[in-house]
Design a protein around this motif. Structure first.
Motif, PDB file in Angstrom:
ATOM      1  N   MET A   9       0.833  -1.208   0.000  1.00 53.93           N
ATOM      2  CA  MET A   9       0.000   0.000   0.000  1.00 53.93           C
ATOM      3  C   MET A   9       0.869   1.261   0.000  1.00 53.93           C
ATOM      4  SD  MET A   9      -2.980  -1.333   2.581  1.00 53.93           S
ATOM      5  CE  MET A   9      -3.592   0.291   3.008  1.00 53.93           C
ATOM      6  N   PHE A  17      -7.358  -0.358   1.760  1.00 55.17           N
ATOM      7  CA  PHE A  17      -7.480  -1.513   0.871  1.00 55.17           C
ATOM      8  C   PHE A  17      -8.732  -2.255   1.298  1.00 55.17           C
ATOM      9  CE2 PHE A  17      -4.576  -4.026  -2.032  1.00 55.17           C
ATOM     10  CZ  PHE A  17      -5.550  -4.937  -2.437  1.00 55.17           C
ATOM     11  N   ALA A  93      -7.885   0.975  -2.505  1.00 52.55           N
ATOM     12  CA  ALA A  93      -7.871  -0.082  -3.519  1.00 52.55           C
ATOM     13  C   ALA A  93      -9.014  -1.058  -3.257  1.00 52.55           C
ATOM     14  CB  ALA A  93      -6.538  -0.823  -3.466  1.00 52.55           C
TER      15      ALA A  93
END
Ligand code: GLY
Ligand code: MN
Length: 354
Positions: A9, A17, A93
């Motif tokens: 990350m 995430f 993400a």
């Protein structure tokens, strides 16, 4: 695992995430059940589920705040968005190969962060096994091998494919498998040309091939093996096809080691049949990684660019499938080492005539 994820990350300038694949949820949080999501951030980590699983999650998932999504939003996507917005995240993400249209639409409507689609981040970590994961897979393969040994006495003329499949599952559980053994491809006679045939009411007849492709879990880690046997005496053609298949598998295994490419392995697997009438009956996907899920990277076959790494655990399962006649598959599961492999499936591979 969290540490590895946080470093990816950081590399990708992500502060969140969102993990929606249940096997990735398990890998990262140690949670062993269903219907759960993670929001990993540079600040704190949320484990999101519903009240069926909150107590279990509190026991299993250290380092995560367990959230009942029903109290955090009107939908899962709204709950995730609310949590991300509460932490003022800028760049989150998500697993692009595992989100429904509704969840993606809901999330993108409510979340203030940029949504970044990614694939294979955690799958890449998962493809290289730790010593503990390898040991769990060794045990899982040995359970399946013991079940195979036990099922042989039940394979008789007049018994149905479904009955054999049910007994095979029972033997795996009684030998120590997790409660849900995976898959039960048990097919016979001409049906053995079906790559993924499912057990039917067909009864075993004299001279049938019986193909069993099965596996189980141990602490969540899966095994996958296939053996093909004959009921009664094998015909000359059955012996020939079986011998070629044995050779295909051995040739492929012989080149498997860290650094081997899928192309090398596939080419080795077809050497024995290249100049025979059986070439047209092989299938060009021949193996796959396996761990918490049965089909994982690396995938091996004619069109794959995969390269093997030390501590991958993969199957190898070339096959010959002749429509309206039958087929043979033998499948082993191996640990890839620096110089070769350790075969985790120790059941015999010579042709068994029952
Ligand atoms: N063993 C069958 C498969 O992996 O698809
Ligand atoms: Mn397989």
């Amino acid at each position: 695992m969290l540490k590895k994820l946080l470093s990816v990350m950081e590399e990708k300038s992500l502060d969140g995430f969102f993990i929606s694949k249940i096997h990735n949820v398990r890998y990262v949080s140690k949670y062993t059940s269903d219907d759960a999501y993670l929001l990993v951030t540079t600040n704190k980590n949320y484990f999101i589920t519903d009240p069926r699983y909150t107590e279990q999650a509190q026991d299993e998932c250290k380092g995560f705040e367990v959230v009942n999504w029903r109290t955090a939003g009107k939908s899962i996507s709204e709950a995730i968005a609310n949590l991300a917005n509460g932490l003022n995240l800028k760049s989150v993400a998500f697993e692009a190969d595992n989100i429904t249209f509704l969840n993606y639409s809901g999330l993108s409507e409510k979340i203030e962060a940029n949504l970044i689609p990614l694939t294979n981040v955690i799958e890449d970590f998962r493809s290289v096994k730790t010593p503990e994961e390898i040991q769990n897979q060794r045990v899982s393969c040995q359970i399946a091998c013991r079940a195979f040994e036990r099922i042989l006495k039940d394979i008789k003329v007049g018994v149905s494919e479904k009955e054999i499949a049910a007994k095979l599952s029972y033997y795996m559980v009684s030998e120590g498998s997790d409660s849900k053994p995976y898959g039960d491809i048990v097919i016979s006679g001409k049906r053995t040309s079906l790559l993924h045939g499912i057990p039917s009411d067909k009864k075993i007849e004299e001279g049938d091939f019986v193909l069993m492709d099965f596996g189980c879990g141990y602490k969540g880690y899966l095994s996958d093996m296939t053996r093909t046997v004959v009921v009664g005496k094998a015909s000359d053609k059955q012996k020939e096809v079986y011998r070629l298949e044995q050779q295909m598998l051995q040739d492929a295994l012989d080149v498997m080691k860290a650094g081997a490419t899928s192309k090398d392995i596939y080419e080795a697997s077809i050497k024995a049949i290249k100049d025979t009438e059986y070439y047209e009956y092989h299938y060009n996907n021949i193996g796959h990684g396996i761990g918490l899920f049965v089909h994982e990277i690396p995938f091996m076959g004619a069109n794959s660019q995969a390269v093997l790494f030390e501590n991958n655990v993969t199957t190898m399962e070339p096959g010959i499938y002749i429509p309206n006649w039958g087929g043979v598959r033998i499948e082993d599961q191996v640990l890839i080492t620096k110089d070769g492999y350790e075969n985790l499936v120790t059941a015999p591979k010579e042709l068994i005539e029952l």
